[in-house]
Design an enzyme around this catalytic site. Sequence first.
Site, mmCIF file in Angstrom:
data_model
loop_
_atom_site.group_PDB
_atom_site.id
_atom_site.type_symbol
_atom_site.label_atom_id
_atom_site.label_comp_id
_atom_site.label_asym_id
_atom_site.label_seq_id
_atom_site.Cartn_x
_atom_site.Cartn_y
_atom_site.Cartn_z
ATOM 1 N N ASP A 66 -16.761 2.427 -12.506
ATOM 2 C CA ASP A 66 -16.066 1.585 -11.827
ATOM 3 C C ASP A 66 -14.497 1.882 -11.962
ATOM 4 O O ASP A 66 -14.454 2.912 -12.929
ATOM 5 C CB ASP A 66 -16.213 0.455 -12.733
ATOM 6 C CG ASP A 66 -15.234 -0.796 -11.966
ATOM 7 O OD1 ASP A 66 -14.609 -0.919 -10.826
ATOM 8 O OD2 ASP A 66 -14.753 -1.762 -13.545
ATOM 9 N N ASP A 89 -11.326 -0.680 -12.117
ATOM 10 C CA ASP A 89 -9.818 -1.768 -12.856
ATOM 11 C C ASP A 89 -11.149 -2.196 -13.673
ATOM 12 O O ASP A 89 -11.681 -2.073 -14.341
ATOM 13 C CB ASP A 89 -10.242 -2.170 -11.764
ATOM 14 C CG ASP A 89 -9.552 -2.686 -10.798
ATOM 15 O OD1 ASP A 89 -7.822 -2.665 -10.581
ATOM 16 O OD2 ASP A 89 -9.567 -2.237 -9.975
ATOM 17 N N ASP A 140 -16.634 -2.377 -16.227
ATOM 18 C CA ASP A 140 -16.327 -3.105 -17.705
ATOM 19 C C ASP A 140 -16.270 -4.545 -17.217
ATOM 20 O O ASP A 140 -16.278 -6.050 -17.667
ATOM 21 C CB ASP A 140 -14.844 -2.948 -17.656
ATOM 22 C CG ASP A 140 -13.676 -3.871 -16.414
ATOM 23 O OD1 ASP A 140 -14.273 -2.912 -15.690
ATOM 24 O OD2 ASP A 140 -13.119 -4.096 -16.523
#
Length: 400
Positions: free
Chosen positions: A133, A135, A325
């Site tokens: 991922d 961000d 996240d």
Amino acid sequence: MTNQNVVVSDGKSGINMAITVAVAGTSLFNTAAQKPPPAPGTYITISKKKLLQNLDINTGGGARINAWVDSMRASSPTHIKSAVISDDQTSWTNNDVGNIWIDHKQIHHPSALDMFEQITNASKGKQIVMFLDYDGTLSPIVDDPDRAFMSESMRATVRKLARYFPTAIVSGRCRDKVYSFVRLAELYYAGSHGMDIKGPSKGSKHKKGAQAVLCQPASEYLPMIDEVYKALLEVTKDTPGAKVENNKFCLSVHFRCVDEKKWTELAKQVGSVLEGYPDLRLTQGRKVLEIRPTIKWDKGKALEFLLESLGYANCTDVFPVYIGDDRTDEDAFKVLRERGQGFGILVSKTPKDTNASYSLQEPSEVMAFLRCLVDWKKLSLRRQFIMRRRLEEIKMTLSN
């Protein structure tokens, strides 16, 4: 009837909320296997879905808006801190009703750094494929999403990683946007939560076959997405701090910089626009409302597509590792669990219900883990080279 403290676990968003509800003798906390009643002042855990069902909340638009706002509020760090656990209490475990915490020890989600040897042992003889991922994983979460820059040291680490393993960035961002942040042409990029996938512009030594990789399963929704984007810009223009981002095949309404008193108003604004678009659905990430098509496509589907594109669709010798996240990364974690291949690694400082197997606390730990992986691979290749050379020397000695 007594009051009971409850930690509400939202399985979809990975968010926990601490609230107090009235509990009767035959309450919503009864389960098939009866358990002793909780002691006064302690916390018990149930799913948000079960709570809403048992409290007999109306399913009308007002309740939907309230549910959105509750979820928005629960994702605030301030509210997370109030829910039993502080930022430095970073471990968790799962039981049959949700999340519980035991002596701050990580039982089911240990640190991927601490368990690095176990992870590499499980991958021996298999091709590791990396999915990352962006961000909150490669870059820190920042107030302005347009300034979520990755550090040069992280970029250098990902570049080295891609030399040894097929590597893909899987993000909710527009693919072009995330590429402008990462700027590594040798990677695979899956933007818009996997609805916009493209292979390396440089070509990849890892790919089996020369066919270009391109997948855009939601292309027919582009006119609708553009229309909704303009409508959201209009209805949110007077809400200070609100930012609407067009991610091409999906939209993001960021509320990180919106005053909490304005969240209900913002949720109503978003809801008023979406009422006219039943083919779009709303989900939530970290301080962001996500609007995307209702097609059955997510980061998990993107992971499977990329594995197939790389030639590993039905292989038993592949070892995917997905690091993320956000709640949307859970779709990929779930796919890995169902395949029984590789691992998911959740990046989080706070307890979350997750399908990941391991955890890392922040992007700096992600970088440390990736560097360990590169160093381990270098050492493995060096040992293989030395072993081959010794075998060749033995063969030459025997032939003389």
